[in-house]
Design an enzyme around this catalytic site. Structure first.
Site, short mmCIF file in Angstrom:
data_model
loop_
_atom_site.label_atom_id
_atom_site.label_comp_id
_atom_site.label_asym_id
_atom_site.label_seq_id
_atom_site.Cartn_x
_atom_site.Cartn_y
_atom_site.Cartn_z
N THR A 57 0.86 -1.19 0.00
CA THR A 57 0.00 0.00 0.00
C THR A 57 0.90 1.23 0.00
OG1 THR A 57 -0.07 0.31 2.40
CG2 THR A 57 -1.60 -1.30 1.46
N CYS A 58 0.27 2.41 0.07
CA CYS A 58 1.08 3.63 0.03
C CYS A 58 1.95 3.78 1.27
CB CYS A 58 0.19 4.86 -0.14
SG CYS A 58 -1.08 5.02 1.13
N ARG A 60 2.99 0.90 3.35
CA ARG A 60 3.70 -0.31 3.80
C ARG A 60 3.79 -1.32 2.65
NH1 ARG A 60 2.05 -1.94 8.47
NH2 ARG A 60 0.67 -0.18 8.82
N SER A 113 -2.18 1.75 11.19
CA SER A 113 -2.26 2.61 9.99
C SER A 113 -1.57 3.94 10.24
CB SER A 113 -3.72 2.87 9.62
OG SER A 113 -4.34 1.68 9.21
N PHE A 119 -9.46 2.29 7.65
CA PHE A 119 -9.75 0.89 7.37
C PHE A 119 -9.57 0.51 5.89
CE2 PHE A 119 -11.66 1.08 11.54
CZ PHE A 119 -11.41 -0.18 12.04
N GLN A 124 -7.64 -4.05 1.00
CA GLN A 124 -6.38 -4.46 0.35
C GLN A 124 -5.97 -5.86 0.81
OE1 GLN A 124 -4.65 -0.96 1.83
NE2 GLN A 124 -4.85 0.21 -0.04
N GLY A 193 -5.47 10.87 -12.02
CA GLY A 193 -5.48 9.52 -11.44
C GLY A 193 -6.78 9.25 -10.71
N ILE A 197 -7.75 5.91 -4.20
CA ILE A 197 -7.46 7.16 -3.47
C ILE A 197 -7.98 8.36 -4.26
CG2 ILE A 197 -5.58 8.71 -2.74
CD1 ILE A 197 -4.06 6.30 -1.73
#
Length: 418
Positions: A57-58, A60, A113, A119, A124, A193, A197
């Site tokens: 993820t962004c 981790r 987080s 959440f 993911q 994009g 997100i």
């Protein structure tokens, strides 16, 4: 907590890095896109790893799986990313067995987080599980663990207020815009994009800025059009990106590329331009910040914003941890049950063999022997005996390993192991 046996030859490890020690540049080197993830999973399968989850993820990148040594997983990660083993070792963490299980619970329930109570990670985690399942790397342990984490996450969401109030990366970015851009409802906003997100940011922009001058650009135009149609926004072609940047006041970059999509030569600001980069790895070149009139803010800076909402959430951490403890205890009990299930199965088989031999002997000895009735009675007795042993093994104050060894020795059991 007692260290529970998980696998005879392998241990369950979590290897990874996150926002706590690794900055966006390093996290970017170890981020894994869909194609690399698929390649990594197939490589793991070819090396006889039978259970693995990959989450990127962004904030981790983590591998959770079975290995004889954690280096097996570290090598898989480095083989399929731009990061080196040396870079990994500087910022990494490695957890084994119970610690790895507990860590995944904290990650999946939003306690670990970057923004407490966010959440996003649970969806993911679900995607990670389905990816592993497709290639045959979601063994019963991985499946049960994922389901338990999802269960804990749902309970924390409904039984506590740890996710109350709007706080997420998307929300933090909009709050930053509101605080730093005057008359935002009159400004031009360009969102580049439209992944998850990007979509969430778009919804937050519309809700909180009351701005109708929002333009969407995505490499795949039809995806942008689907979102634009929902909110009645303008969509431009990817080829119009440079032109649109020149006329915008706020540029939000939420692309998922592995290298920058916004470079210095794309930006010619004639008026103040705020750029928010919500991507990992960074999708805006660092040197863009050198341009006059440009303010560049990255995801990590946004995530450091604390407000009353986050402070309020902290009081619900103990309650969330209690829920994790309960669900984790159920998972560990299941794990222990799996450990002695082969012995109980072998015991049942042995008792059945003894029963069949005795009934056969009695049927020859007694002329009016009712074999059907005897079969029902003896089966019930076997069921009660094996249940008694199973209940004994479930008791928390007994040494299950010693008991299992004794049962196998007394009954001379041939236990089937996978």
């Amino acid at each position: 907590m007692q260290r529970y046996h998980i696998s005879k030859h392998n241990s369950f490890y979590t290897i990874g890095l996150n926002y706590k020690k690794a900055d966006a540049n390093i996290r970017g080197k170890f981020s894994i896109d869909d194609a690399s993830c698929q390649k990594l999973l197939l490589q793991a399968k070819a090396s006889d790893i039978d259970g693995l989850l990959v989450t990127s993820t962004c904030n981790r990148t983590e591998l959770h799986g079975f290995a004889a040594h954690p280096y097996q997983l570290i090598k898989l990660l480095c083989d399929n990313t731009k990061g080196s083993v040396e870079e990994f070792q500087e910022v990494a963490y490695i957890y084994k067995n119970n610690e790895a299980i507990s860590h995944l619970f904290r990650v999946g329930t939003g306690l670990d987080s970057q923004i407490l109570g966010d959440f996003e990670i649970i969806s993911q985690l679900k995607r990670s599980f389905y990816r592993s399942k497709k290639v045959g790397l979601a063994n019963p342990f991985i499946e049960r663990l994922c389901n338990s984490v999802i269960q804990a996450s749902k309970r924390i969401k409904t039984e506590t207020e740890i996710s109350s109030g709007a706080t997420s990366v998307a929300f933090a970015s909009v709050q930053y815009i509101l605080k730093n851009i005057p008359d935002i409802s009159e400004k031009n906003i360009l969102l580049f994009g439209t992944g998850k997100i990007g979509r969430n940011t778009c919804e937050n922009l519309i809700k909180h800025t009351k701005n109708s001058h929002i333009t969407l650009i995505n490499r795949t135009k039809d995806r942008a059009e689907r979102i634009a149609g929902k909110f009645n926004l303008v969509v431009k072609d990817y080829g119009d990106l440079q032109t649109e940047i020149r006329t915008t006041d706020v540029l939000i970059v939420a692309t998922g590329a592995q290298s920058p999509t916004i470079s210095k030569d794309l930006v010619y600001p004639k008026k103040p331009l705020l750029i928010l980069d919500l991507s990992v790895p960074k999708n805006v070149s660092d040197d863009v910040a050198d341009l006059d009139n440009v303010s560049l803010v990255h995801l990590d800076q946004l995530s450091q914003m604390t407000d009353a909402t986050l402070e309020r959430r902290k009081q619900f951490i103990p309650q969330a941890e209690l829920i994790i403890e309960e669900v984790l205890a159920e998972f560990i009990q299941w794990l222990e049950t799996r450990k002695f299930a082969p012995v109980i199965k072998a015991l049942k088989k042995k008792l059945k063999t003894m029963k069949d031999a005795e009934l056969n002997y009695q049927s020859k000895k007694i002329s009016d022997f009712n074999s059907e009735q005897a079969d029902v009675v003896t089966d019930r007795i076997i069921q009660k005996i094996t249940r008694q042993f199973a209940n004994h093994l479930k008791e928390s104050d007994i040494d299950a390993d010693t008991s299992l060894e004794l049962i196998q020795k007394v009954f001379q059991l041939q236990v089937e192991t996978k």
